[in-house]
Write an enzyme that holds these catalytic residues in place. Sequence first.
Site, PDB file in Angstrom:
ATOM      1  N   ARG A  71      47.969  51.456  34.355  1.00 45.34           N
ATOM      2  CA  ARG A  71      47.679  50.569  33.312  1.00 45.34           C
ATOM      3  C   ARG A  71      47.845  51.096  31.713  1.00 45.34           C
ATOM      4  NH1 ARG A  71      42.529  47.649  31.645  1.00 45.34           N
ATOM      5  NH2 ARG A  71      43.135  45.657  30.823  1.00 45.34           N
ATOM      6  N   HIS A  75      50.083  49.310  28.873  1.00 40.39           N
ATOM      7  CA  HIS A  75      49.565  49.010  27.568  1.00 40.39           C
ATOM      8  C   HIS A  75      50.198  49.781  26.492  1.00 40.39           C
ATOM      9  CE1 HIS A  75      45.512  46.915  28.427  1.00 40.39           C
ATOM     10  NE2 HIS A  75      46.385  46.655  29.354  1.00 40.39           N
ATOM     11  N   ASN A 103      41.935  46.657  25.332  1.00 39.80           N
ATOM     12  CA  ASN A 103      41.524  48.239  25.831  1.00 39.80           C
ATOM     13  C   ASN A 103      40.398  48.656  25.851  1.00 39.80           C
ATOM     14  OD1 ASN A 103      44.290  49.028  25.235  1.00 39.80           O
ATOM     15  ND2 ASN A 103      44.263  49.395  23.440  1.00 39.80           N
ATOM     16  N   HIS A 204      49.100  45.419  40.270  1.00 39.41           N
ATOM     17  CA  HIS A 204      47.692  44.985  40.754  1.00 39.41           C
ATOM     18  C   HIS A 204      47.453  45.198  42.091  1.00 39.41           C
ATOM     19  CE1 HIS A 204      46.950  42.149  36.886  1.00 39.41           C
ATOM     20  NE2 HIS A 204      47.093  43.623  36.503  1.00 39.41           N
TER      21      HIS A 204
HETATM   22  C1  HEM Z   1      51.181  39.981  34.100  1.00 46.23           C
HETATM   23  C2  HEM Z   1      50.443  40.065  33.203  1.00 46.23           C
HETATM   24  C3  HEM Z   1      49.188  41.159  33.298  1.00 46.23           C
HETATM   25  C4  HEM Z   1      47.784  40.757  33.126  1.00 46.23           C
HETATM   26  C5  HEM Z   1      47.226  39.313  32.726  1.00 46.23           C
HETATM   27  C6  HEM Z   1      46.912  42.029  33.321  1.00 46.23           C
HETATM   28  C7  HEM Z   1      45.634  41.925  33.134  1.00 46.23           C
HETATM   29  C8  HEM Z   1      44.846  42.951  33.675  1.00 46.23           C
HETATM   30  C9  HEM Z   1      43.349  42.725  33.699  1.00 46.23           C
HETATM   31  C10 HEM Z   1      42.348  41.713  33.048  1.00 46.23           C
HETATM   32  C11 HEM Z   1      42.809  44.137  34.062  1.00 46.23           C
HETATM   33  C12 HEM Z   1      41.387  44.309  34.377  1.00 46.23           C
HETATM   34  C13 HEM Z   1      40.697  44.918  33.213  1.00 46.23           C
HETATM   35  C14 HEM Z   1      39.232  44.804  33.589  1.00 46.23           C
HETATM   36  O1  HEM Z   1      38.584  44.003  33.624  1.00 46.23           O
HETATM   37  O2  HEM Z   1      38.716  46.120  33.818  1.00 46.23           O
HETATM   38  C15 HEM Z   1      44.144  44.716  34.777  1.00 46.23           C
HETATM   39  C16 HEM Z   1      43.962  45.910  35.318  1.00 46.23           C
HETATM   40  C17 HEM Z   1      45.121  46.500  35.854  1.00 46.23           C
HETATM   41  N1  HEM Z   1      46.460  46.449  35.439  1.00 46.23           N
HETATM   42 FE1  HEM Z   1      46.909  44.642  34.509  1.00 46.23          FE
HETATM   43  N2  HEM Z   1      47.646  42.862  33.863  1.00 46.23           N
HETATM   44  C18 HEM Z   1      48.929  42.450  33.727  1.00 46.23           C
HETATM   45  C19 HEM Z   1      50.191  43.102  34.081  1.00 46.23           C
HETATM   46  C20 HEM Z   1      49.981  44.545  34.405  1.00 46.23           C
HETATM   47  C21 HEM Z   1      51.260  45.358  34.733  1.00 46.23           C
HETATM   48  C22 HEM Z   1      52.711  44.923  34.448  1.00 46.23           C
HETATM   49  C23 HEM Z   1      50.750  46.492  35.371  1.00 46.23           C
HETATM   50  C24 HEM Z   1      51.434  47.754  35.717  1.00 46.23           C
HETATM   51  C25 HEM Z   1      52.717  47.740  36.013  1.00 46.23           C
HETATM   52  C26 HEM Z   1      49.318  46.299  35.489  1.00 46.23           C
HETATM   53  C27 HEM Z   1      48.396  47.174  36.098  1.00 46.23           C
HETATM   54  C28 HEM Z   1      47.220  47.001  36.071  1.00 46.23           C
HETATM   55  C29 HEM Z   1      46.536  48.290  36.903  1.00 46.23           C
HETATM   56  C30 HEM Z   1      46.681  49.512  37.612  1.00 46.23           C
HETATM   57  C31 HEM Z   1      44.906  47.766  36.695  1.00 46.23           C
HETATM   58  C32 HEM Z   1      43.728  48.511  37.001  1.00 46.23           C
HETATM   59  C33 HEM Z   1      43.355  49.426  36.216  1.00 46.23           C
HETATM   60  C34 HEM Z   1      42.049  50.136  36.477  1.00 46.23           C
HETATM   61  O3  HEM Z   1      41.777  50.142  37.835  1.00 46.23           O
HETATM   62  O4  HEM Z   1      41.414  51.050  35.671  1.00 46.23           O
HETATM   63  N3  HEM Z   1      48.978  45.111  34.918  1.00 46.23           N
HETATM   64  N4  HEM Z   1      45.309  43.993  34.322  1.00 46.23           N
HETATM   65  C1  LIG Z   2      39.098  53.689  26.135  1.00 49.06           C
HETATM   66  C2  LIG Z   2      38.729  53.400  24.561  1.00 49.06           C
HETATM   67  O1  LIG Z   2      39.205  53.942  24.164  1.00 49.06           O
HETATM   68  N1  LIG Z   2      37.766  52.805  24.589  1.00 49.06           N
HETATM   69  C3  LIG Z   2      37.520  52.243  22.995  1.00 49.06           C
HETATM   70  C4  LIG Z   2      37.592  50.821  23.000  1.00 49.06           C
HETATM   71  O2  LIG Z   2      37.000  50.412  21.859  1.00 49.06           O
HETATM   72  C5  LIG Z   2      35.667  50.789  21.489  1.00 49.06           C
HETATM   73  C6  LIG Z   2      35.067  49.863  20.274  1.00 49.06           C
HETATM   74  O3  LIG Z   2      36.085  50.326  19.297  1.00 49.06           O
HETATM   75  C7  LIG Z   2      35.506  52.288  21.440  1.00 49.06           C
HETATM   76  O4  LIG Z   2      34.259  52.858  21.380  1.00 49.06           O
HETATM   77  C8  LIG Z   2      36.014  52.879  22.878  1.00 49.06           C
HETATM   78  O5  LIG Z   2      35.984  54.065  22.787  1.00 49.06           O
END
Ligand code: HEM
Ligand SMILES: CC(=O)N[C@H]1CO[C@H](CO)[C@@H](O)[C@@H]1O
Length: 351
Positions: A71, A75, A103, A204
Amino acid sequence: MGSSNNFVLFLVIVSSFLVVISEGQQSSVPVVPGLSYTFYSTSCPNLESIVRIHLLQVLENDTTQAAGLLRLHFHDCFVQGCDASVLLDGSTSGPSEKSAIPNLTLRQAAFKIINDIQALIQNQCGQVVSCADITALAARESILLSGGPYYNIPLGRRDSQNFATSNVTLANLPPPTFNTTQNLNLFTSKNFTATDLVALSGGHTIGIGHCTSFTNRLYPQQDPNMDKTFANNLKLTCPASNTTNTTNLDLRTPNIFDNKYFVDLMNRQGLFTSDQDLYTDSRTKSIVQSFAVNQTLFFEKFIDGMVKMGQLGVLTGSQGEIRANCSARNGNSMGSWSIVGDEQQGRLAQY
Ligand code: HEM
Ligand SMILES: CC(=O)N[C@H]1CO[C@H](CO)[C@@H](O)[C@@H]1O
Ligand SMILES: *[C@@H]1O[C@H](CO)[C@@H](O)[C@H](O)[C@H]1NC(C)=O
Ligand SMILES: *[C@@H]1O[C@H](CO)[C@@H](O)[C@H](O)[C@H]1NC(C)=O
Ligand SMILES: *[C@@H]1O[C@H](CO)[C@@H](O)[C@H](O)[C@H]1NC(C)=O
Ligand SMILES: *[C@@H]1O[C@H](CO)[C@@H](O)[C@H](O)[C@H]1NC(C)=O
Ligand SMILES: *[C@@H]1O[C@H](CO)[C@@H](O)[C@H](O)[C@H]1NC(C)=O
Ligand SMILES: *[C@@H]1O[C@H](CO)[C@@H](O)[C@H](O)[C@H]1NC(C)=O
Ligand SMILES: *[C@@H]1O[C@H](CO)[C@@H](O)[C@H](O)[C@H]1NC(C)=O
Ligand SMILES: *[C@@H]1O[C@H](CO)[C@@H](O)[C@H](O)[C@H]1NC(C)=O
């Protein structure tokens, strides 16, 4: 969870050692001028194994870090290009990308892992590898070590000297509430196709989401495109929309990089609106189906999407810099790094 997961990881580790001597899959996506598949072959020949061996140790302890690293690369690339701007700590110049809303859920551990890998690389090769390339390599190795495909990536990215404002960050990262129309608008503005959008959403297949990212689909009323049993289970995890709990993005195989995410979507068990709507929208439905029945096809299209994504807005040649510390642009904390570098390797951390 425990033993069967460990067994899978064991298999992945064993197979990855076999992969060390085999070739990665080659995408047909064109290489952007300034990048190359052999960029560090003389300046840091062991680069890829340094990254892999460190990540083997990290993931053996905690498989879920793979998702955080994947992720992070997404980003980085979507905001101002793959220039490691996402890694910069806020400084005197104001709030960084890290502090913009999307973030908030990037994992702190992912930033530390990148810094640890960079230190290992600097010890062996000096200050030649950019933080943007390290982030791209860490994502690639995370996919492999989670059971996904191994593919070659162009290298030679340079690091930015500035980060994006919160507004730019917000405008470039899709929220989980986006439908397919909104996601296609964003993705096509960056030259991605509908196939790229579906394939990249397949990221995902690993990782977690916080309740706040999907309770809009549970309260006040349940999204009709969500399976009822699935919804009831999510309500147990998230009894209110503001709970800090998390759940897996891929119900079936949460830590394995495979095509089960698409099977989830076909069963109306996608977690976010952005996920599930790919199976509702007629422009993307058949692509979801094709990936659900053919993992080879998914991997092939995912690789193309990643190689494209990994080349978005890159700095090359003499643009930007090679950061001495991935968390800070050079000049902010040069002093401490050049001293460390001098003592350990007799190299100057200046170039
Ligand atoms: C298509 C649009 C996308 C949306 C709207 C989206 C949105 C999100 C959101 C909301 C989360 C969870 C954040 C949280 O609640 O902690 C997430 C997690 C994640 N996203 Fe996406 N994402 C998108 C595309 C992508 C792409 C292109 C990738 C990589 C190729 C990706 C990889 C991931 C991964 C691996 C996680 C899990 C992160 C973790 O476990 O810390 N996403 N995404
Ligand atoms: C992972 C990360 O950098 N998180 C930051 C997101 O923003 C908050 C508020 O500015 C920071 O406290 C976190 O460290
Ligand atoms: C191993 O992972 C756990 C979380 O699963 C974490 O608390 C711990 O710090 C990790 N240990 C190492 C050495 O990385
Ligand atoms: C960011 O966007 C908000 C809302 O659109 C706006 O009010 C604000 O002025 C913008 N900030 C900057 C620095 O552009
Ligand atoms: C997608 O969302 C936008 C903005 O909320 C909305 O205007 C549009 O009607 C939605 N499209 C579909 C097909 O649901
Ligand atoms: C998209 O591709 C076109 C033609 O290949 C190119 O001119 C344009 O700069 C690209 N846009 C982006 C955002 O990469
Ligand atoms: C978090 O989720 C678990 C189940 O996954 C549930 O037992 C627990 O009550 C939830 N915690 C909160 C604070 O909602
Ligand atoms: C969630 O909202 C409820 C009701 O508004 C409040 O009582 C509770 O303290 C909140 N919990 C958290 C973790 O913010
Ligand atoms: C699955 O996709 C691959 C890659 O495109 C293709 O070569 C293969 O024929 C497909 N398999 C089936 C059963 O359709
Ligand atoms: C890297 O930069 C960050 C942010 O300026 C700083 O907190 C950290 O101590 C630096 N790390 C090293 C090893 O100098």
